[in-house]
Design a protein around this motif. Structure first.
Motif, PDB file in Angstrom:
ATOM      1  N   GLU A   1       0.846  -1.206   0.000  1.00 44.50           N
ATOM      2  CA  GLU A   1       0.000   0.000   0.000  1.00 44.50           C
ATOM      3  C   GLU A   1       0.881   1.255   0.000  1.00 44.50           C
ATOM      4  O   GLU A   1       0.554   2.238  -0.649  1.00 44.50           O
ATOM      5  CB  GLU A   1      -0.937   0.002   1.212  1.00 44.50           C
ATOM      6  CG  GLU A   1      -2.048  -1.012   1.129  1.00 44.50           C
ATOM      7  CD  GLU A   1      -2.981  -0.792  -0.044  1.00 44.50           C
ATOM      8  OE1 GLU A   1      -3.377   0.371  -0.297  1.00 44.50           O
ATOM      9  OE2 GLU A   1      -3.325  -1.783  -0.723  1.00 44.50           O
ATOM     10  N   LEU A   2       1.986   1.208   0.732  1.00 49.47           N
ATOM     11  CA  LEU A   2       2.923   2.330   0.752  1.00 49.47           C
ATOM     12  C   LEU A   2       3.467   2.591  -0.648  1.00 49.47           C
ATOM     13  O   LEU A   2       3.592   3.742  -1.064  1.00 49.47           O
ATOM     14  CB  LEU A   2       4.066   2.074   1.738  1.00 49.47           C
ATOM     15  CG  LEU A   2       5.211   3.085   1.725  1.00 49.47           C
ATOM     16  CD1 LEU A   2       4.715   4.494   2.053  1.00 49.47           C
ATOM     17  CD2 LEU A   2       6.305   2.651   2.686  1.00 49.47           C
ATOM     18  N   VAL A   3       3.780   1.543  -1.385  1.00 50.58           N
ATOM     19  CA  VAL A   3       4.307   1.712  -2.748  1.00 50.58           C
ATOM     20  C   VAL A   3       3.302   2.456  -3.617  1.00 50.58           C
ATOM     21  O   VAL A   3       3.677   3.338  -4.399  1.00 50.58           O
ATOM     22  CB  VAL A   3       4.699   0.350  -3.363  1.00 50.58           C
ATOM     23  CG1 VAL A   3       4.995   0.479  -4.851  1.00 50.58           C
ATOM     24  CG2 VAL A   3       5.902  -0.229  -2.631  1.00 50.58           C
ATOM     25  N   LYS A   4       2.019   2.156  -3.467  1.00 49.94           N
ATOM     26  CA  LYS A   4       0.989   2.875  -4.228  1.00 49.94           C
ATOM     27  C   LYS A   4       1.022   4.363  -3.896  1.00 49.94           C
ATOM     28  O   LYS A   4       0.928   5.219  -4.785  1.00 49.94           O
ATOM     29  CB  LYS A   4      -0.400   2.312  -3.908  1.00 49.94           C
ATOM     30  CG  LYS A   4      -0.635   0.922  -4.415  1.00 49.94           C
ATOM     31  CD  LYS A   4      -2.014   0.436  -3.983  1.00 49.94           C
ATOM     32  CE  LYS A   4      -2.226  -1.026  -4.286  1.00 49.94           C
ATOM     33  NZ  LYS A   4      -3.545  -1.489  -3.794  1.00 49.94           N
ATOM     34  N   VAL A   5       1.177   4.673  -2.617  1.00 52.02           N
ATOM     35  CA  VAL A   5       1.248   6.073  -2.188  1.00 52.02           C
ATOM     36  C   VAL A   5       2.513   6.731  -2.738  1.00 52.02           C
ATOM     37  O   VAL A   5       2.476   7.889  -3.176  1.00 52.02           O
ATOM     38  CB  VAL A   5       1.207   6.176  -0.646  1.00 52.02           C
ATOM     39  CG1 VAL A   5       1.466   7.592  -0.173  1.00 52.02           C
ATOM     40  CG2 VAL A   5      -0.127   5.660  -0.119  1.00 52.02           C
ATOM     41  N   LEU A   6       3.615   6.002  -2.741  1.00 52.38           N
ATOM     42  CA  LEU A   6       4.870   6.557  -3.263  1.00 52.38           C
ATOM     43  C   LEU A   6       4.760   6.866  -4.750  1.00 52.38           C
ATOM     44  O   LEU A   6       5.325   7.853  -5.220  1.00 52.38           O
ATOM     45  CB  LEU A   6       6.037   5.613  -2.980  1.00 52.38           C
ATOM     46  CG  LEU A   6       6.418   5.460  -1.513  1.00 52.38           C
ATOM     47  CD1 LEU A   6       7.533   4.426  -1.359  1.00 52.38           C
ATOM     48  CD2 LEU A   6       6.826   6.791  -0.904  1.00 52.38           C
ATOM     49  N   TRP A   7       4.031   6.031  -5.505  1.00 54.88           N
ATOM     50  CA  TRP A   7       3.814   6.335  -6.919  1.00 54.88           C
ATOM     51  C   TRP A   7       3.031   7.627  -7.069  1.00 54.88           C
ATOM     52  O   TRP A   7       3.327   8.457  -7.936  1.00 54.88           O
ATOM     53  CB  TRP A   7       3.085   5.191  -7.636  1.00 54.88           C
ATOM     54  CG  TRP A   7       4.010   4.127  -8.126  1.00 54.88           C
ATOM     55  CD1 TRP A   7       4.083   2.837  -7.689  1.00 54.88           C
ATOM     56  CD2 TRP A   7       5.015   4.246  -9.140  1.00 54.88           C
ATOM     57  NE1 TRP A   7       5.070   2.158  -8.366  1.00 54.88           N
ATOM     58  CE2 TRP A   7       5.649   2.999  -9.274  1.00 54.88           C
ATOM     59  CE3 TRP A   7       5.437   5.294  -9.961  1.00 54.88           C
ATOM     60  CZ2 TRP A   7       6.679   2.769 -10.181  1.00 54.88           C
ATOM     61  CZ3 TRP A   7       6.467   5.069 -10.863  1.00 54.88           C
ATOM     62  CH2 TRP A   7       7.074   3.816 -10.964  1.00 54.88           C
ATOM     63  N   GLN A   8       2.028   7.837  -6.216  1.00 51.92           N
ATOM     64  CA  GLN A   8       1.259   9.083  -6.263  1.00 51.92           C
ATOM     65  C   GLN A   8       2.136  10.268  -5.898  1.00 51.92           C
ATOM     66  O   GLN A   8       2.051  11.336  -6.510  1.00 51.92           O
ATOM     67  CB  GLN A   8       0.056   8.999  -5.324  1.00 51.92           C
ATOM     68  CG  GLN A   8      -0.991   8.017  -5.782  1.00 51.92           C
ATOM     69  CD  GLN A   8      -2.111   7.857  -4.780  1.00 51.92           C
ATOM     70  OE1 GLN A   8      -1.931   8.050  -3.587  1.00 51.92           O
ATOM     71  NE2 GLN A   8      -3.290   7.506  -5.265  1.00 51.92           N
ATOM     72  N   LEU A   9       2.983  10.085  -4.901  1.00 53.13           N
ATOM     73  CA  LEU A   9       3.901  11.144  -4.501  1.00 53.13           C
ATOM     74  C   LEU A   9       4.891  11.442  -5.623  1.00 53.13           C
ATOM     75  O   LEU A   9       5.250  12.598  -5.861  1.00 53.13           O
ATOM     76  CB  LEU A   9       4.636  10.749  -3.216  1.00 53.13           C
ATOM     77  CG  LEU A   9       5.449  11.816  -2.520  1.00 53.13           C
ATOM     78  CD1 LEU A   9       4.593  13.013  -2.146  1.00 53.13           C
ATOM     79  CD2 LEU A   9       6.110  11.239  -1.274  1.00 53.13           C
TER      80      LEU A   9
ATOM     81  N   ASP B   1       6.571  15.137  -9.942  1.00 55.35           N
ATOM     82  CA  ASP B   1       6.701  15.496 -11.356  1.00 55.35           C
ATOM     83  C   ASP B   1       6.012  16.828 -11.633  1.00 55.35           C
ATOM     84  O   ASP B   1       6.547  17.670 -12.361  1.00 55.35           O
ATOM     85  CB  ASP B   1       6.113  14.384 -12.225  1.00 55.35           C
ATOM     86  CG  ASP B   1       6.469  14.536 -13.688  1.00 55.35           C
ATOM     87  OD1 ASP B   1       7.594  14.983 -13.994  1.00 55.35           O
ATOM     88  OD2 ASP B   1       5.608  14.212 -14.535  1.00 55.35           O
ATOM     89  N   LEU B   2       4.830  17.028 -11.027  1.00 54.28           N
ATOM     90  CA  LEU B   2       4.137  18.314 -11.179  1.00 54.28           C
ATOM     91  C   LEU B   2       4.972  19.456 -10.605  1.00 54.28           C
ATOM     92  O   LEU B   2       5.042  20.543 -11.189  1.00 54.28           O
ATOM     93  CB  LEU B   2       2.773  18.276 -10.485  1.00 54.28           C
ATOM     94  CG  LEU B   2       1.705  17.395 -11.122  1.00 54.28           C
ATOM     95  CD1 LEU B   2       0.470  17.321 -10.227  1.00 54.28           C
ATOM     96  CD2 LEU B   2       1.347  17.905 -12.502  1.00 54.28           C
ATOM     97  N   LEU B   3       5.603  19.208  -9.464  1.00 48.36           N
ATOM     98  CA  LEU B   3       6.467  20.234  -8.864  1.00 48.36           C
ATOM     99  C   LEU B   3       7.634  20.576  -9.788  1.00 48.36           C
ATOM    100  O   LEU B   3       7.993  21.756  -9.939  1.00 48.36           O
ATOM    101  CB  LEU B   3       7.015  19.765  -7.518  1.00 48.36           C
ATOM    102  CG  LEU B   3       6.087  19.834  -6.322  1.00 48.36           C
ATOM    103  CD1 LEU B   3       6.755  19.224  -5.103  1.00 48.36           C
ATOM    104  CD2 LEU B   3       5.688  21.259  -6.035  1.00 48.36           C
ATOM    105  N   LEU B   4       8.223  19.551 -10.395  1.00 47.73           N
ATOM    106  CA  LEU B   4       9.348  19.795 -11.315  1.00 47.73           C
ATOM    107  C   LEU B   4       8.888  20.633 -12.510  1.00 47.73           C
ATOM    108  O   LEU B   4       9.588  21.555 -12.942  1.00 47.73           O
ATOM    109  CB  LEU B   4       9.925  18.465 -11.801  1.00 47.73           C
ATOM    110  CG  LEU B   4      10.795  17.707 -10.809  1.00 47.73           C
ATOM    111  CD1 LEU B   4      11.119  16.315 -11.347  1.00 47.73           C
ATOM    112  CD2 LEU B   4      12.064  18.490 -10.514  1.00 47.73           C
ATOM    113  N   GLN B   5       7.729  20.311 -13.037  1.00 49.01           N
ATOM    114  CA  GLN B   5       7.201  21.067 -14.168  1.00 49.01           C
ATOM    115  C   GLN B   5       6.931  22.520 -13.775  1.00 49.01           C
ATOM    116  O   GLN B   5       7.220  23.431 -14.549  1.00 49.01           O
ATOM    117  CB  GLN B   5       5.915  20.420 -14.684  1.00 49.01           C
ATOM    118  CG  GLN B   5       6.137  19.080 -15.352  1.00 49.01           C
ATOM    119  CD  GLN B   5       4.818  18.392 -15.683  1.00 49.01           C
ATOM    120  OE1 GLN B   5       3.775  19.022 -15.787  1.00 49.01           O
ATOM    121  NE2 GLN B   5       4.873  17.074 -15.864  1.00 49.01           N
ATOM    122  N   GLN B   6       6.389  22.691 -12.578  1.00 49.37           N
ATOM    123  CA  GLN B   6       6.102  24.039 -12.076  1.00 49.37           C
ATOM    124  C   GLN B   6       7.387  24.843 -11.906  1.00 49.37           C
ATOM    125  O   GLN B   6       7.447  26.010 -12.263  1.00 49.37           O
ATOM    126  CB  GLN B   6       5.348  23.953 -10.746  1.00 49.37           C
ATOM    127  CG  GLN B   6       4.994  25.289 -10.150  1.00 49.37           C
ATOM    128  CD  GLN B   6       3.957  26.057 -10.971  1.00 49.37           C
ATOM    129  OE1 GLN B   6       3.154  25.461 -11.665  1.00 49.37           O
ATOM    130  NE2 GLN B   6       3.993  27.364 -10.890  1.00 49.37           N
TER     131      GLN B   6
END
Length: 113
Positions: free
Chosen positions: A91-99, A104-109
């Motif tokens: 379940e943590l891995v799923k959260v890490l993928w979301q993070l 990625d959004l932060l990098l684009q910003q």
């Protein structure tokens, strides 16, 4: 004068509890390595930069205590130990993928600034 007994409740924030469980320089890279199929401490040492074996062992123990990974010892010579993600770890891995996606959004910003 009567003094009232006060009940002190410790407030537990789930987010803080979660962050504490995975805080530590090497815990997320360890979880990521296990998710990629690596199971043995020697593989973690090769797969993760400059981690000290003592620190690695401590981080593994903390992840195991938190229920994120499980440890299996084999009765062999030389001794062998393998780690696996628990259901909680998966379940943590799923959260890490979301993070990761959020990062990625932060990098684009930051590229726009």
């Amino acid at each position: 004068m009567k003094t009232k007994d006060r009940v002190i409740e410790e407030k537990i924030c789930p987010l803080e509890f979660a962050v504490n469980a995975i805080s530590g320089k090497w815990k997320i890279p360890i979880v990521w390595q296990i998710n990629e199929g690596k199971k043995r401490p020697s593989e973690f040492l090769r797969g993760i930069g400059n981690v000290d074996r003592r620190v690695l062992n401590q981080q593994l123990k903390e992840l195991e205590t938190a229920g994120i990974i499980s440890r299996e010892s084999f009765n062999e010579v030389p001794p062998r130990v393998e780690y696996r993600l628990t259901a909680l770890g998966k379940e943590l891995v799923k959260v890490l993928w979301q993070l990761n996606d959020w990062g990625d959004l932060l990098l684009q910003q930051s590229a726009k600034i």
